[in-house]
Design a protein around this motif. Sequence first.
Motif, mmCIF file in Angstrom:
data_model
loop_
_atom_site.group_PDB
_atom_site.id
_atom_site.type_symbol
_atom_site.label_atom_id
_atom_site.label_comp_id
_atom_site.label_asym_id
_atom_site.label_seq_id
_atom_site.Cartn_x
_atom_site.Cartn_y
_atom_site.Cartn_z
ATOM 1 N N TYR A 6 0.977 -1.305 -0.108
ATOM 2 C CA TYR A 6 0.065 -0.026 -0.061
ATOM 3 C C TYR A 6 0.950 1.175 0.052
ATOM 4 O O TYR A 6 0.658 2.153 -0.767
ATOM 5 C CB TYR A 6 -0.888 0.116 1.300
ATOM 6 C CG TYR A 6 -1.581 1.452 1.540
ATOM 7 C CD1 TYR A 6 -2.989 1.380 0.646
ATOM 8 C CD2 TYR A 6 -1.195 2.310 2.211
ATOM 9 C CE1 TYR A 6 -3.562 2.581 0.924
ATOM 10 C CE2 TYR A 6 -1.866 3.400 2.631
ATOM 11 C CZ TYR A 6 -3.050 3.844 1.940
ATOM 12 O OH TYR A 6 -3.800 4.771 1.939
ATOM 13 N N GLU A 9 2.668 1.688 -3.465
ATOM 14 C CA GLU A 9 1.595 2.433 -4.205
ATOM 15 C C GLU A 9 1.629 4.076 -4.110
ATOM 16 O O GLU A 9 1.255 4.569 -5.084
ATOM 17 C CB GLU A 9 0.026 1.707 -4.386
ATOM 18 C CG GLU A 9 0.208 0.151 -4.644
ATOM 19 C CD GLU A 9 -1.192 -0.421 -4.586
ATOM 20 O OE1 GLU A 9 -2.103 0.204 -3.794
ATOM 21 O OE2 GLU A 9 -1.299 -1.392 -4.663
ATOM 22 N N ARG A 10 1.771 4.254 -3.025
ATOM 23 C CA ARG A 10 1.548 5.893 -2.591
ATOM 24 C C ARG A 10 2.780 6.476 -2.739
ATOM 25 O O ARG A 10 2.963 7.629 -2.236
ATOM 26 C CB ARG A 10 0.902 6.188 -1.194
ATOM 27 C CG ARG A 10 -0.350 5.208 -0.881
ATOM 28 C CD ARG A 10 -1.549 6.152 -1.676
ATOM 29 N NE ARG A 10 -2.700 5.582 -1.399
ATOM 30 C CZ ARG A 10 -3.574 4.852 -1.980
ATOM 31 N NH1 ARG A 10 -3.065 4.649 -3.129
ATOM 32 N NH2 ARG A 10 -4.657 4.223 -1.851
ATOM 33 N N CYS A 12 5.703 6.160 -0.833
ATOM 34 C CA CYS A 12 6.252 6.498 0.430
ATOM 35 C C CYS A 12 7.340 5.589 0.604
ATOM 36 O O CYS A 12 7.383 4.609 1.435
ATOM 37 C CB CYS A 12 5.263 6.515 1.434
ATOM 38 S SG CYS A 12 3.739 7.477 1.266
#
Length: 119
Positions: A6, A9-10, A12
């Motif tokens: 997750y 995908e962002r 970070c």
Amino acid sequence: AKFAKYLAERKCTDQVCEVLQSMHRNNNKIKENDREMLYSTIASIYKSIKFHRKATLFTRFAAIEAFKTAQRSEEKGLLLHSSFEFFVEALKGYRLNLDTAAEHYVCEGWPQLQGRVLC
């Protein structure tokens, strides 16, 4: 691993690295049979954020775990092939070429040193 995906995908990357390192540090709580999958998953997440050397390192860890599992298993052939595939993938990550007949391939600097250490 889902949280790390997750975060990847962002975009970070710092947080992704922290989560993956935490997963690696806590691997003693994971069954030996599941470590191969853990290292393979960590490698694929590192690849997704373009940390190729880290991905290669964890691909090598997965290969070693696959080899250990093969030594204890009755299905040695299949598991040894899996271990071999992980090692070949790791060589690609280090940009090493096993084909000595390839004239266009020039190995200098860091890849040359890695080739000497690995072989």
